[in-house]
Design an enzyme around this catalytic site. Structure first.
Site, PDB file in Angstrom:
ATOM      1  N   ASP A  15      -0.285   0.610  -5.563  1.00  0.00           N
ATOM      2  CA  ASP A  15      -2.023  -0.136  -5.729  1.00  0.00           C
ATOM      3  C   ASP A  15      -2.360   0.638  -7.184  1.00  0.00           C
ATOM      4  OD1 ASP A  15      -0.954  -1.131  -3.128  1.00  0.00           O
ATOM      5  OD2 ASP A  15      -3.121  -0.382  -2.203  1.00  0.00           O
ATOM      6  N   LYS A 112       0.444  -6.750   0.345  1.00  0.00           N
ATOM      7  CA  LYS A 112       0.212  -6.411   2.077  1.00  0.00           C
ATOM      8  C   LYS A 112      -1.559  -6.652   1.466  1.00  0.00           C
ATOM      9  CE  LYS A 112      -0.656  -1.305   0.214  1.00  0.00           C
ATOM     10  NZ  LYS A 112      -2.451  -1.698   0.396  1.00  0.00           N
ATOM     11  N   CYS A 157      -4.567   4.141   0.912  1.00  0.00           N
ATOM     12  CA  CYS A 157      -3.213   3.543   0.382  1.00  0.00           C
ATOM     13  C   CYS A 157      -2.428   4.523   0.317  1.00  0.00           C
ATOM     14  CB  CYS A 157      -3.049   2.428  -0.744  1.00  0.00           C
ATOM     15  SG  CYS A 157      -4.402   1.224   0.051  1.00  0.00           S
TER      16      CYS A 157
END
Ligand code: VGL
Ligand code: ZN
Length: 209
Positions: A15, A112, A157
């Site tokens: 990310d 995701k 994450c």
């Protein structure tokens, strides 16, 4: 601790997107500081996957969806869900990778959090803890023997991706100076305790050979 990187080691870059960097809607303090470190370590890995948080408008993790305040939590079908400012909306500039990220040899980009009603901090398993993303299968078929993880955010994450990589049976290394955290209500300290409990090793970029 020194780690000699071989052809069966995978790097998962989590990310590194505009919304998690300064100026973004869910900016992590100093988030863009990971970019040069990721750029430096990534070329040493033959197997590289990047995750991309990728939410539809009106996502269950957005405070605006529930007319609630960001950084609070609600109970949803799969448990407690922290509510965030709208971020990483599919197709927006905020969802794009940081423009300074230079990992051209990454072979897989795994999106995701695209289901409207299920969040996914982990790159491996959605927040219902049941729906697989396919990343474990990808890494397994590539012959991955160890998983190295970097990116944003350490305590969300990156953490959940590391937990699930360890659950899948891989030795897991988090490259800490290639990560930055959010630190919401002690989440960073809890994350480090979980890393220790699960045998997830914290290393720095200079440990990689
Ligand atoms: C993340 C909060 C919400 C992350 C993603 O990338 O750590 N955090 N969505
Ligand atoms: Zn998200």
């Amino acid at each position: 601790m020194r780690q000699v990187i071989g052809g069966h080691d995978a790097l998962v870059v989590v990310d590194v997107q505009n919304d998690f960097c300064p100026g973004g809607s869910l900016a992590v303090a100093d988030g863009d500081a990971v970019v040069p470190v990721v750029n430096e370590i990534a070329p040493r890995f033959a197997i590289v996957a990047m995750t991309q948080d990728w939410h539809p408008a009106g996502h269950i993790s957005f405070a605006s969806t529930h007319r609630a305040d960001p950084f609070t939590a609600i109970d949803v079908a799969y448990g407690s869900q922290v509510l965030w400012p709208d971020h990483c909306v599919q197709g927006t500039a905020g969802a794009e990778f940081h423009p300074g990220l230079r990992v051209p040899h990454a072979q897989a980009i795994l999106r995701k959090g695209y289901q409207p009603g299920i969040d996914s901090y982990s790159g491996f398993r959605e927040a219902d803890r049941a729906t697989a993303t396919g990343l474990a299968g990808y890494l397994r078929e590539r012959g991955t023997q160890r998983v190295f993880i970097c990116g944003l955010a350490t305590d969300f994450c990156v953490a959940w991706t590391a937990f699930d990589a360890a659950d899948a049976g891989w030795p897991v290394f988090v490259v800490e100076d290639a990560c930055r955290g959010i630190d919401l209500d002690g989440s960073l300290e809890r994350t480090f305790a979980e890393f220790a409990r699960r045998g997830i090793q914290r290393i720095s970029a200079s440990d990689l050979e």
